[in-house]
Design a protein around this motif. Structure first.
Motif, PDB file in Angstrom:
ATOM      1  N   UNK A 121       0.849  -1.309  -0.347  1.00 50.94           N
ATOM      2  CA  UNK A 121       0.177   0.277  -0.005  1.00 50.94           C
ATOM      3  C   UNK A 121       0.969   0.996  -0.321  1.00 50.94           C
ATOM      4  N   UNK A 122       0.964   1.561  -0.755  1.00 51.71           N
ATOM      5  CA  UNK A 122       2.398   3.039  -0.972  1.00 51.71           C
ATOM      6  C   UNK A 122       1.252   4.382  -1.532  1.00 51.71           C
ATOM      7  N   UNK A 123       1.161   5.410  -0.942  1.00 55.98           N
ATOM      8  CA  UNK A 123       0.297   6.537  -0.524  1.00 55.98           C
ATOM      9  C   UNK A 123       0.844   7.598  -2.447  1.00 55.98           C
ATOM     10  N   UNK A 124      -0.105   8.649  -2.952  1.00 59.87           N
ATOM     11  CA  UNK A 124       0.202   8.836  -3.400  1.00 59.87           C
ATOM     12  C   UNK A 124       1.855   9.706  -3.469  1.00 59.87           C
ATOM     13  N   UNK A 125       2.001  10.387  -2.411  1.00 61.82           N
ATOM     14  CA  UNK A 125       3.491  10.776  -2.306  1.00 61.82           C
ATOM     15  C   UNK A 125       4.514   9.703  -2.207  1.00 61.82           C
ATOM     16  N   UNK A 126       5.034   8.379  -2.586  1.00 67.43           N
ATOM     17  CA  UNK A 126       5.227   7.284  -2.282  1.00 67.43           C
ATOM     18  C   UNK A 126       5.655   6.561  -1.283  1.00 67.43           C
ATOM     19  N   UNK A 127       5.461   7.426  -0.452  1.00 65.85           N
ATOM     20  CA  UNK A 127       5.857   6.909   1.165  1.00 65.85           C
ATOM     21  C   UNK A 127       4.598   5.596   1.270  1.00 65.85           C
ATOM     22  N   UNK A 128       5.449   4.266   2.211  1.00 64.06           N
ATOM     23  CA  UNK A 128       5.119   3.647   2.358  1.00 64.06           C
ATOM     24  C   UNK A 128       3.548   3.162   3.563  1.00 64.06           C
ATOM     25  N   UNK A 129       2.332   3.383   3.339  1.00 63.31           N
ATOM     26  CA  UNK A 129       1.360   3.120   4.838  1.00 63.31           C
ATOM     27  C   UNK A 129       1.369   1.782   5.164  1.00 63.31           C
ATOM     28  N   UNK A 130       1.401   0.272   4.463  1.00 69.16           N
ATOM     29  CA  UNK A 130       1.842  -0.514   4.676  1.00 69.16           C
ATOM     30  C   UNK A 130       1.778  -1.429   3.970  1.00 69.16           C
ATOM     31  N   UNK A 146      -6.894 -13.578  -8.692  1.00 67.80           N
ATOM     32  CA  UNK A 146      -7.563 -12.300  -7.224  1.00 67.80           C
ATOM     33  C   UNK A 146      -6.711 -11.522  -7.231  1.00 67.80           C
ATOM     34  N   UNK A 147      -5.300 -11.371  -8.217  1.00 72.18           N
ATOM     35  CA  UNK A 147      -3.850 -11.067  -8.022  1.00 72.18           C
ATOM     36  C   UNK A 147      -4.915  -9.226  -8.665  1.00 72.18           C
ATOM     37  N   UNK A 148      -4.979  -9.473  -9.273  1.00 78.50           N
ATOM     38  CA  UNK A 148      -6.119  -8.284 -10.118  1.00 78.50           C
ATOM     39  C   UNK A 148      -7.010  -7.822  -9.292  1.00 78.50           C
ATOM     40  N   UNK A 149      -7.795  -8.539  -8.669  1.00 76.03           N
ATOM     41  CA  UNK A 149      -8.852  -8.271  -7.721  1.00 76.03           C
ATOM     42  C   UNK A 149      -8.719  -7.262  -6.259  1.00 76.03           C
ATOM     43  N   UNK A 150      -8.061  -8.059  -5.923  1.00 74.90           N
ATOM     44  CA  UNK A 150      -7.069  -7.374  -4.678  1.00 74.90           C
ATOM     45  C   UNK A 150      -6.605  -6.349  -4.794  1.00 74.90           C
ATOM     46  N   UNK A 151      -5.430  -6.306  -5.937  1.00 74.37           N
ATOM     47  CA  UNK A 151      -4.512  -4.815  -6.822  1.00 74.37           C
ATOM     48  C   UNK A 151      -6.016  -3.860  -6.474  1.00 74.37           C
ATOM     49  N   UNK A 152      -7.494  -3.798  -7.385  1.00 75.55           N
ATOM     50  CA  UNK A 152      -8.027  -2.786  -7.375  1.00 75.55           C
ATOM     51  C   UNK A 152      -8.741  -2.413  -6.145  1.00 75.55           C
ATOM     52  N   UNK A 153      -8.804  -3.526  -5.458  1.00 75.29           N
ATOM     53  CA  UNK A 153      -9.779  -3.090  -3.981  1.00 75.29           C
ATOM     54  C   UNK A 153      -8.866  -2.335  -3.321  1.00 75.29           C
ATOM     55  N   UNK A 154      -7.439  -2.715  -3.270  1.00 74.69           N
ATOM     56  CA  UNK A 154      -6.081  -1.606  -2.887  1.00 74.69           C
ATOM     57  C   UNK A 154      -6.418   0.110  -2.963  1.00 74.69           C
ATOM     58  N   UNK A 155      -6.301  -0.242  -4.550  1.00 72.44           N
ATOM     59  CA  UNK A 155      -5.947   1.179  -4.792  1.00 72.44           C
ATOM     60  C   UNK A 155      -7.674   2.290  -4.678  1.00 72.44           C
ATOM     61  N   UNK A 156      -8.821   1.241  -4.631  1.00 70.06           N
ATOM     62  CA  UNK A 156     -10.066   2.186  -3.618  1.00 70.06           C
ATOM     63  C   UNK A 156      -9.501   2.316  -2.468  1.00 70.06           C
ATOM     64  N   UNK A 157      -8.702   1.697  -1.548  1.00 69.79           N
ATOM     65  CA  UNK A 157      -8.728   2.037  -0.317  1.00 69.79           C
ATOM     66  C   UNK A 157      -7.753   3.486  -0.235  1.00 69.79           C
ATOM     67  N   UNK A 158      -6.961   3.205  -0.753  1.00 68.31           N
ATOM     68  CA  UNK A 158      -5.734   4.004  -0.751  1.00 68.31           C
ATOM     69  C   UNK A 158      -6.037   5.556  -1.163  1.00 68.31           C
ATOM     70  N   UNK A 159      -7.040   5.283  -2.882  1.00 68.17           N
ATOM     71  CA  UNK A 159      -7.492   6.632  -3.244  1.00 68.17           C
ATOM     72  C   UNK A 159      -8.457   7.460  -2.056  1.00 68.17           C
ATOM     73  N   UNK A 160      -8.743   6.352  -0.794  1.00 68.59           N
ATOM     74  CA  UNK A 160      -9.714   6.799   0.207  1.00 68.59           C
ATOM     75  C   UNK A 160      -8.562   7.448   1.660  1.00 68.59           C
ATOM     76  N   UNK A 161      -7.768   6.736   1.608  1.00 66.32           N
ATOM     77  CA  UNK A 161      -6.111   7.461   2.287  1.00 66.32           C
ATOM     78  C   UNK A 161      -5.756   8.718   1.484  1.00 66.32           C
ATOM     79  N   UNK A 162      -5.646   8.642   0.260  1.00 71.88           N
ATOM     80  CA  UNK A 162      -5.169  10.099  -0.099  1.00 71.88           C
ATOM     81  C   UNK A 162      -5.860  10.870   0.242  1.00 71.88           C
ATOM     82  N   UNK A 163      -6.893  10.546  -0.230  1.00 69.77           N
ATOM     83  CA  UNK A 163      -8.976  11.731  -0.079  1.00 69.77           C
ATOM     84  C   UNK A 163      -8.714  12.519   0.700  1.00 69.77           C
TER      85      UNK A 163
END
Length: 165
Positions: A121-130, A146-163
């Motif tokens: 999980x990497x933030x937009x600024x490049x920092x590692x969240x975890x 599953x890889x594609x699905x998990x990566x898509x889910x994590x992209x949504x999670x990280x969008x919420x973090x960055x927002x």
């Protein structure tokens, strides 16, 4: 057939698309990282079959520390580069492990785990969240869908973090 809640899907792709919509809904407008991570973990753990652990390890600047999850108690701290989670965090690449017993340096937090997928999980600024970590008692539980699905889910999670930042 794959099932999420009361819906039935013909493919994993459809199942993950539905989960992505649900994730967007539960994360929308909520700025709290822990609340979002807890709900995200519960959503995924209870929506997909054959998991025995699903959750977060958050980077504290030195190592990964267990965060919100669903499943049995977990390892509390994982060094960067150690095990599947530490490897994903250090390389910043998703680790899809067919058989964890064949992964050199695997950390057996739960002896019942036989396969694993870990998404950094990497933030937009490049920092590692975890990392987002999912374990299964089945060997070979995770595939490229599953890889594609998990990566898509994590992209949504990280969008919420960055927002929220």
């Amino acid at each position: 057939m794959f099932q999420v809640a009361t819906a039935t899907f013909a493919t994993k792709r459809e199942q993950y698309a539905d989960l992505c919509e649900q994730a967007r809904g539960i994360l929308a407008g909520e700025p709290d990282l822990i609340a979002n991570a807890a709900n995200f973990s519960a959503l995924v753990f209870h929506s997909l079959p054959d998991f025995n652990w699903a959750g977060f390890y958050l980077f504290d600047g030195t190592e990964l520390v267990v965060g919100p999850f669903q499943g049995k108690p977990a390892c509390v701290r994982i060094a960067m580069g150690r095990g599947v989670c530490g490897t994903a965090a250090q390389t910043r690449q998703t680790q899809l492990v067919h058989d964890v017993h064949a992964f050199e340096g695997h950390i057996a937090c739960d002896a019942a785990s036989n396969s694993e997928i870990v998404v950094p999980l990497v933030k937009k600024d490049g920092a590692l969240l975890g990392v987002w970590d999912v374990d299964s008692p089945l060997v070979g539980r995770f595939d490229q869908e599953d890889r594609a699905g998990m990566e898509a889910l994590c992209a949504i999670f990280m969008e919420a973090v960055d927002t929220a930042a």
